[in-house]
Write an enzyme that holds these catalytic residues in place. Structure first.
Site, PDB file in Angstrom:
ATOM      1  CG  ASP A   8      -2.131   0.885   1.089  1.00  0.00           C
ATOM      2  OD1 ASP A   8      -3.255   0.330   1.097  1.00  0.00           O
ATOM      3  OD2 ASP A   8      -1.995   2.122   0.968  1.00  0.00           O
ATOM      4  CG  ASP A  61       2.523   5.348  -6.124  1.00  0.00           C
ATOM      5  OD1 ASP A  61       1.475   4.959  -6.666  1.00  0.00           O
ATOM      6  OD2 ASP A  61       2.933   6.518  -6.194  1.00  0.00           O
ATOM      7  CB  VAL A  62      -0.609   0.518  -7.849  1.00  0.00           C
ATOM      8  CG1 VAL A  62      -0.698  -0.483  -6.721  1.00  0.00           C
ATOM      9  CG2 VAL A  62      -1.703   1.571  -7.778  1.00  0.00           C
ATOM     10  CE1 TYR A  64     -13.702   4.019  -8.482  1.00  0.00           C
ATOM     11  CE2 TYR A  64     -16.018   3.474  -8.776  1.00  0.00           C
ATOM     12  CZ  TYR A  64     -14.783   3.171  -8.263  1.00  0.00           C
ATOM     13  OH  TYR A  64     -14.596   2.022  -7.534  1.00  0.00           O
ATOM     14  CB  THR A  69     -13.878   0.994   2.649  1.00  0.00           C
ATOM     15  OG1 THR A  69     -14.105   1.750   1.451  1.00  0.00           O
ATOM     16  CG2 THR A  69     -14.426  -0.419   2.484  1.00  0.00           C
TER      17      THR A  69
HETATM   18  N1  NAD Z   1     -15.910   1.327  -1.182  1.00  0.00           N
HETATM   19  C1  NAD Z   1     -16.704   1.280  -2.227  1.00  0.00           C
HETATM   20  O1  NAD Z   1     -17.868   1.712  -2.173  1.00  0.00           O
HETATM   21  C2  NAD Z   1     -16.214   0.645  -3.509  1.00  0.00           C
HETATM   22  C3  NAD Z   1     -17.169   0.268  -4.471  1.00  0.00           C
HETATM   23  C4  NAD Z   1     -16.733  -0.351  -5.637  1.00  0.00           C
HETATM   24  C5  NAD Z   1     -15.394  -0.594  -5.837  1.00  0.00           C
HETATM   25  N2  NAD Z   1     -14.495  -0.190  -4.888  1.00  0.00           N
HETATM   26  C6  NAD Z   1     -13.088  -0.477  -5.152  1.00  0.00           C
HETATM   27  O2  NAD Z   1     -12.592  -1.263  -4.091  1.00  0.00           O
HETATM   28  C7  NAD Z   1     -11.158  -1.146  -4.045  1.00  0.00           C
HETATM   29  C8  NAD Z   1     -10.715  -1.007  -2.606  1.00  0.00           C
HETATM   30  O3  NAD Z   1     -11.234   0.198  -2.089  1.00  0.00           O
HETATM   31  P1  NAD Z   1     -11.759   0.318  -0.581  1.00  0.00           P
HETATM   32  O4  NAD Z   1     -13.223   0.485  -0.645  1.00  0.00           O
HETATM   33  O5  NAD Z   1     -11.188  -0.751   0.252  1.00  0.00           O
HETATM   34  O6  NAD Z   1     -11.140   1.760  -0.236  1.00  0.00           O
HETATM   35  P2  NAD Z   1     -10.079   2.218   0.873  1.00  0.00           P
HETATM   36  O7  NAD Z   1      -9.856   3.681   0.572  1.00  0.00           O
HETATM   37  O8  NAD Z   1     -10.535   1.831   2.232  1.00  0.00           O
HETATM   38  O9  NAD Z   1      -8.759   1.381   0.520  1.00  0.00           O
HETATM   39  C9  NAD Z   1      -8.002   1.658  -0.648  1.00  0.00           C
HETATM   40  C10 NAD Z   1      -6.529   1.468  -0.325  1.00  0.00           C
HETATM   41  O10 NAD Z   1      -5.780   1.726  -1.525  1.00  0.00           O
HETATM   42  C11 NAD Z   1      -4.615   2.444  -1.162  1.00  0.00           C
HETATM   43  N3  NAD Z   1      -4.089   3.201  -2.302  1.00  0.00           N
HETATM   44  C12 NAD Z   1      -4.578   4.335  -2.864  1.00  0.00           C
HETATM   45  N4  NAD Z   1      -3.770   4.745  -3.845  1.00  0.00           N
HETATM   46  C13 NAD Z   1      -2.751   3.838  -3.920  1.00  0.00           C
HETATM   47  C14 NAD Z   1      -1.597   3.731  -4.722  1.00  0.00           C
HETATM   48  N5  NAD Z   1      -1.305   4.646  -5.660  1.00  0.00           N
HETATM   49  N6  NAD Z   1      -0.773   2.671  -4.545  1.00  0.00           N
HETATM   50  C15 NAD Z   1      -1.043   1.738  -3.583  1.00  0.00           C
HETATM   51  N7  NAD Z   1      -2.108   1.817  -2.771  1.00  0.00           N
HETATM   52  C16 NAD Z   1      -2.954   2.858  -2.940  1.00  0.00           C
HETATM   53  C17 NAD Z   1      -5.070   3.367  -0.039  1.00  0.00           C
HETATM   54  O11 NAD Z   1      -3.971   3.857   0.732  1.00  0.00           O
HETATM   55  C18 NAD Z   1      -6.004   2.456   0.745  1.00  0.00           C
HETATM   56  O12 NAD Z   1      -5.326   1.746   1.765  1.00  0.00           O
HETATM   57  C19 NAD Z   1     -10.822   0.045  -4.953  1.00  0.00           C
HETATM   58  O13 NAD Z   1     -10.311  -0.438  -6.178  1.00  0.00           O
HETATM   59  C20 NAD Z   1     -12.162   0.715  -5.179  1.00  0.00           C
HETATM   60  O14 NAD Z   1     -12.211   1.404  -6.410  1.00  0.00           O
HETATM   61  C21 NAD Z   1     -14.871   0.413  -3.741  1.00  0.00           C
END
Ligand code: NAD
Length: 258
Positions: free
Chosen positions: A38, A64-65, A158, A193
């Site tokens: 992360d 960092d992805v 998005y 989240t």
């Molecule tokens: N929460 C929702 O409602 C939702 C819905 C659909 C899809 N998603 C997807 O689920 C996935 C996980 O999200 P989440 O809900 O757990 O959110 P979250 O914000 O709780 O977790 C996302 C994590 O990604 C990390 N991150 C951000 N940019 C980064 C980078 N450049 N390199 C490495 N790490 C990075 C953040 O530090 C964080 O720990 C994401 O791909 C998001 O698009 C989320």
């Protein structure tokens, strides 16, 4: 009974929070050795410590992805610490700023979103495939896309980034199928989240509003999304590839007539 990922090694991006954290705990609980990667090093070290406290094996690494070398380093860490790579879970993702409409999305915001949600996934796939090739084939790749990559739902920019991920899942699955590499995505709907500023965590009203769009009537827990990713990563899904699996309380199925 042995866990579904017994003896396997997994890299999970975005593992410092939400779905990635849930997946790190679940995968490790099913026997995987986990590299939790992360951009938030403190968060991911805490998750790795939680896995270890539960009796599992994990290391947390800064990653960092958007930077291919950084993703390569996370995969290299898996090989160094645990000897190989079996599962790459490209989960890290971000959304646009709260309240920012389509016409207000400038090039800088677009570039950032695309670099993480599309570029980050591509880097993870490239890095994993190189390692799988070096190991002689096989391996499972899972992405966290979104229900917004399957149907129109929420932010336009998005949704377009997640549509790229669902398309990538299908095309890449075909590209690498004969190497025995499987490529699938989970497509969650709204989860409480830290995503998007953590609005679904913080606000009952926002949670209820989102839940009202899900036919099953509640938000998706990150553990439910991680469970679907576990299935796709495991040998239970050994003949499944190119699938974008909704974890959305029925949202993508259509609108109920009530
Ligand atoms: N929460 C929702 O409602 C939702 C819905 C659909 C899809 N998603 C997807 O689920 C996935 C996980 O999200 P989440 O809900 O757990 O959110 P979250 O914000 O709780 O977790 C996302 C994590 O990604 C990390 N991150 C951000 N940019 C980064 C980078 N450049 N390199 C490495 N790490 C990075 C953040 O530090 C964080 O720990 C994401 O791909 C998001 O698009 C989320």
């Amino acid at each position: 009974m042995q866990g579904l990922l017994h003896g396997k090694v997994a890299v999970i991006t975005g593992a410092g929070s939400g779905v990635g954290r849930a997946a790190a705990l679940l995968f490790a609980g099913h026997g995987a050795k986990v590299v939790a990667a992360d951009i938030n090093l403190e968060g991911v070290e805490a998750v790795a410590a939680e896995v270890v406290a539960n009796g599992g094996e994990a290391v947390g690494v800064h990653c960092d992805v958007t930077d291919a070398a950084s993703v390569d380093a996370a995969v290299a860490k898996a090989v160094e610490a645990f000897g190989r790579l079996d599962v790459m879970y490209n989960n890290a993702g971000i959304t646009t700023k709260a309240g920012q409409g389509f016409l207000e999305t400038g090039d800088a915001d677009l570039a950032t979103l695309t670099a993480v949600n599309v570029g980050g996934v591509i880097h993870g796939c490239q890095s994993a495939i190189r390692q799988f090739d070096a190991q002689g084939g096989g391996g499972a790749i899972v992405m966290t896309a979104s229900v917004a990559g399957l149907v129109g739902f929420g932010g336009v920019v998005y949704g377009s980034s997640k549509g790229a991920v669902t398309s990538l899942t299908r095309t890449l699955a075909l590209e690498v199928a004969r190497k025995g590499i499987r490529v699938n995505s989970v497509c969650p709907a709204g989860m409480p989240t830290n995503f998007g500023g953590g609005i679904l965590k913080a606000s009952d009203a926002a949670r209820q509003h989102t839940a009202s769009h899900h036919p099953l009537g509640r938000v998706i827990e990150p553990e439910e999304c991680a469970a679907a990713a576990l299935f796709l990563a495991s040998d239970l899904a050994s003949n499944i590839t190119g699938v974008n699996l909704p974890v959305d309380g029925g949202l993508a199925a259509g609108k109920p007539i009530v």
